[in-house]
Write a protein that holds these residues in place. Structure first.
Motif, PDB file in Angstrom:
ATOM      1  N   LEU A  33       0.827  -1.204   0.000  1.00  0.00           N
ATOM      2  CA  LEU A  33       0.000   0.000   0.000  1.00  0.00           C
ATOM      3  C   LEU A  33       0.866   1.261   0.000  1.00  0.00           C
ATOM      4  O   LEU A  33       0.499   2.281  -0.590  1.00  0.00           O
ATOM      5  N   VAL A  36       1.588   2.473  -3.508  1.00  0.00           N
ATOM      6  CA  VAL A  36       0.484   2.748  -4.438  1.00  0.00           C
ATOM      7  C   VAL A  36       0.492   4.187  -4.964  1.00  0.00           C
ATOM      8  O   VAL A  36       0.376   4.407  -6.177  1.00  0.00           O
ATOM      9  N   ILE A  73      -9.891  -0.186  -1.290  1.00  0.00           N
ATOM     10  CA  ILE A  73      -8.798  -1.162  -1.217  1.00  0.00           C
ATOM     11  C   ILE A  73      -8.963  -2.037   0.022  1.00  0.00           C
ATOM     12  O   ILE A  73      -8.774  -3.270  -0.030  1.00  0.00           O
ATOM     13  N   GLY A  76     -11.533  -4.656  -0.573  1.00  0.00           N
ATOM     14  CA  GLY A  76     -11.003  -5.710  -1.433  1.00  0.00           C
ATOM     15  C   GLY A  76     -10.079  -6.655  -0.669  1.00  0.00           C
ATOM     16  O   GLY A  76     -10.151  -7.881  -0.848  1.00  0.00           O
ATOM     17  N   LEU A  77      -9.211  -6.099   0.192  1.00  0.00           N
ATOM     18  CA  LEU A  77      -8.309  -6.942   0.970  1.00  0.00           C
ATOM     19  C   LEU A  77      -9.076  -7.822   1.951  1.00  0.00           C
ATOM     20  O   LEU A  77      -8.744  -9.004   2.149  1.00  0.00           O
ATOM     21  N   SER A 102      -5.624   0.672   5.232  1.00  0.00           N
ATOM     22  CA  SER A 102      -5.454   1.227   3.888  1.00  0.00           C
ATOM     23  C   SER A 102      -5.504   2.744   3.901  1.00  0.00           C
ATOM     24  O   SER A 102      -4.687   3.409   3.249  1.00  0.00           O
TER      25      SER A 102
END
Length: 351
Positions: A33, A36, A73, A76-77, A102
């Motif tokens: 992360l 990113v 994010i 999603g994780l 995140s």
């Protein structure tokens, strides 16, 4: 900061806040992360250097990026983890933890970038203003190595508490180190102004930029309406600065180039710290604008990069290109850097 340090910082944030609840894999997730926002460099791979100037440290480095993109994010994780565990939907507590992780990593990325000279668009997309605090260099092992040690402890130790403590201590250290570096900026500028005043020079602006790998040895740029003075100063070995004075050129051809799209972009990217001059190149006039924030001895004294624009006999600008004049990364350069850090000795250079 460089992307490796950003990954290590993300790993430390993840370990300090979420190692107990989410396990050792959180260290790798935090590191990923942390990189990113720097994916915005891709624009330079598919376009030109001007696009990199415009977009790097832009939207992905906004303080709004983390709160908006982070929850997506994190969701999603959490879903990915739940599938691996054979549990659906995700556990609410773990979902919240992944979201907070995140958001925090994506928010802290631009905040630590803020303490470098490059410039970060913290308010994008609502403003393209570039914010910068001249505290830290882009790469500094004293900053990065404690984060690396913390990431290794958090990722390898089976005892969560060790990783949490190691990461918290590393984050505390880099915060204190950054504040120390920030104080060095103020002290260097104060010393430079005092030396200039003793020579009867009233600078309108004095800026001190940390050189590579450390915050103590700095490039000092002092501006007056008539000239730009550049020197180097070590807070570990203070001595009078050997200034190189570069007179400001007044020329309609410079005004014409500065008014072009590329000229305006350079002024914005360099946050107004540009040295303009007209040079003869193979019998033709060329206007150069150098970003004075970054530079070293010799040919790159005015700046490592900038724009070069040919101008015809009528003063009309041609096609602009980006030039780069970085010195070689060799033993001689590193020896000169070390000598400057430890002794403060610097010879004035001709631009």
């Amino acid at each position: 900061m460089d992307s490796v340090t950003q990954a290590l910082f993300g790993a430390a944030v993840a370990a300090a806040g979420f190692r107990r609840g989410l396990g050792r894999r959180v260290v790798l997730a935090g590191a990923a992360l942390g990189t990113v926002p720097d994916l915005d460099v891709v624009v330079g791979w598919v376009s030109d250097g001007f696009a990199t100037w415009r977009h790097h440290r832009g939207l992905t480095h906004s303080i709004f990026f983390g709160p908006v993109v982070g929850p997506l994010i994190g969701l999603g994780l959490a879903k990915w983890e739940a599938r691996r565990r054979g549990a659906a939907p995700p556990d609410p507590d773990r979902l919240r933890a992944w979201i907070w992780l995140s958001v925090l990593v994506l928010v802290t990325h631009p905040l630590i970038d803020l303490f470098t000279s490059y410039g970060t668009q913290l308010l994008a997309p609502f403003s393209d203003h570039r914010f910068a605090i001249n505290a830290m260099p882009i790469i500094d092992p004293v900053y990065s190595l404690p984060l690396l040690a913390a990431a290794l402890v958090a990722g390898l130790s089976r005892r969560a508490g060790r990783g949490v403590v190691a990461s918290a201590l590393a984050l505390f250290f880099v915060a204190a180190y950054t504040l120390h570096a920030w104080s060095l900026d103020a002290r260097t500028r104060e010393a430079a102004r005092a030396q200039l005043a003793a020579q009867g020079i009233a600078a309108t602006d004095v800026t001190a930029y940390p050189l590579l790998f450390q915050p103590w040895y700095r490039r000092v740029v002092a501006e007056t309406p008539e000239s730009i003075r550049i020197g180097f100063h070590s807070m570990l070995a203070p001595r009078p600065i050997a200034w190189t004075e570069v007179p400001r050129q007044r020329d309609p051809r410079i005004d014409a180039v500065a008014a072009t799209r590329e000229g305006r972009l350079l002024e914005w990217f360099a946050m107004g710290h540009v040295a303009w001059r007209v040079r003869d190149a193979e019998g033709a006039a060329v206007v150069e604008g150098a970003d004075t924030r970054y530079g070293a001895r010799g040919e790159s004294l005015l700046g490592f990069w900038g724009i070069s624009v040919p101008v015809d006999a009528a003063g009309r600008p041609g096609e602009a290109r980006i030039f780069a004049r970085r010195p070689a990364a060799d033993a001689r350069s590193f020896s000169a850097l070390w000598r400057g850090i430890t002794t403060g000795r610097e010879q004035a250079e001709q631009p």
